[in-house]
Design a protein around this motif. Sequence first.
Motif, PDB file in Angstrom:
ATOM      1  N   THR A   4      31.738  67.517   7.259  1.00  8.74           N
ATOM      2  CA  THR A   4      31.486  66.166   7.737  1.00  8.74           C
ATOM      3  C   THR A   4      32.119  65.999   9.106  1.00  8.74           C
ATOM      4  O   THR A   4      33.154  66.581   9.409  1.00  8.74           O
ATOM      5  CB  THR A   4      32.071  65.124   6.764  1.00  8.74           C
ATOM      6  N   LYS A   5      31.467  65.197   9.916  1.00  8.62           N
ATOM      7  CA  LYS A   5      31.954  65.003  11.272  1.00  8.62           C
ATOM      8  C   LYS A   5      33.173  64.100  11.282  1.00  8.62           C
ATOM      9  O   LYS A   5      33.251  63.153  10.521  1.00  8.62           O
ATOM     10  CB  LYS A   5      30.863  64.394  12.150  1.00  8.62           C
ATOM     11  N   VAL A  11      39.554  62.332  15.826  1.00  6.61           N
ATOM     12  CA  VAL A  11      39.683  63.303  16.918  1.00  6.61           C
ATOM     13  C   VAL A  11      40.876  62.948  17.800  1.00  6.61           C
ATOM     14  O   VAL A  11      41.667  63.822  18.161  1.00  6.61           O
ATOM     15  CB  VAL A  11      38.378  63.376  17.749  1.00  6.61           C
ATOM     16  N   VAL A  12      41.027  61.664  18.130  1.00 10.15           N
ATOM     17  CA  VAL A  12      42.157  61.230  18.966  1.00 10.15           C
ATOM     18  C   VAL A  12      43.471  61.531  18.256  1.00 10.15           C
ATOM     19  O   VAL A  12      44.418  62.052  18.871  1.00 10.15           O
ATOM     20  CB  VAL A  12      42.043  59.730  19.317  1.00 10.15           C
ATOM     21  N   VAL A  22      52.868  68.327  16.101  1.00 17.37           N
ATOM     22  CA  VAL A  22      53.133  67.864  14.742  1.00 17.37           C
ATOM     23  C   VAL A  22      51.867  67.862  13.885  1.00 17.37           C
ATOM     24  O   VAL A  22      51.796  67.153  12.894  1.00 17.37           O
ATOM     25  CB  VAL A  22      53.778  66.455  14.744  1.00 17.37           C
ATOM     26  N   GLN A  23      50.887  68.654  14.242  1.00 10.13           N
ATOM     27  CA  GLN A  23      49.627  68.730  13.510  1.00 10.13           C
ATOM     28  C   GLN A  23      49.869  69.423  12.169  1.00 10.13           C
ATOM     29  O   GLN A  23      50.464  70.497  12.111  1.00 10.13           O
ATOM     30  CB  GLN A  23      48.601  69.507  14.335  1.00 10.13           C
ATOM     31  N   SER A  24      49.426  68.822  11.082  1.00  6.98           N
ATOM     32  CA  SER A  24      49.586  69.437   9.766  1.00  6.98           C
ATOM     33  C   SER A  24      48.554  70.553   9.581  1.00  6.98           C
ATOM     34  O   SER A  24      47.505  70.566  10.231  1.00  6.98           O
ATOM     35  CB  SER A  24      49.410  68.389   8.665  1.00  6.98           C
ATOM     36  N   ARG A  28      44.599  70.634  10.713  1.00  6.22           N
ATOM     37  CA  ARG A  28      44.150  71.717  11.599  1.00  6.22           C
ATOM     38  C   ARG A  28      42.977  72.457  10.971  1.00  6.22           C
ATOM     39  O   ARG A  28      41.977  72.752  11.642  1.00  6.22           O
ATOM     40  CB  ARG A  28      45.301  72.677  11.881  1.00  6.22           C
ATOM     41  N   GLU A  29      43.060  72.742   9.684  1.00  2.00           N
ATOM     42  CA  GLU A  29      41.949  73.411   8.990  1.00  2.00           C
ATOM     43  C   GLU A  29      40.701  72.530   9.011  1.00  2.00           C
ATOM     44  O   GLU A  29      39.592  73.025   9.211  1.00  2.00           O
ATOM     45  CB  GLU A  29      42.339  73.736   7.549  1.00  2.00           C
ATOM     46  N   ARG A  30      40.869  71.219   8.805  1.00  2.00           N
ATOM     47  CA  ARG A  30      39.732  70.294   8.849  1.00  2.00           C
ATOM     48  C   ARG A  30      39.088  70.311  10.229  1.00  2.00           C
ATOM     49  O   ARG A  30      37.868  70.331  10.351  1.00  2.00           O
ATOM     50  CB  ARG A  30      40.206  68.881   8.504  1.00  2.00           C
TER      51      ARG A  30
END
Length: 65
Positions: A4-5, A11-12, A22-24, A28-30
């Motif tokens: 899904t988009k 995105v922001v 601090v990206q989980s 990141r996988e999503r």
Amino acid sequence: MDNTKSGLWDVVKSVAASVFGVQSSANRERDFQQQSFVPFVVVGIIFFIILIVSLVLIVSVVIPD
């Protein structure tokens, strides 16, 4: 696999989190499962421009001519 988009706000948030480091892992996988990387590049460029403009403004206020 969920293709899904992501919305603009997602995105922001992802770009801001990655800029600050601090990206989980789940987010990141999503992000890597998205079909297009273009929104991430566009938001990243906008963040970069905002960073440069803000640094120039801060320096011009701190060090007047």
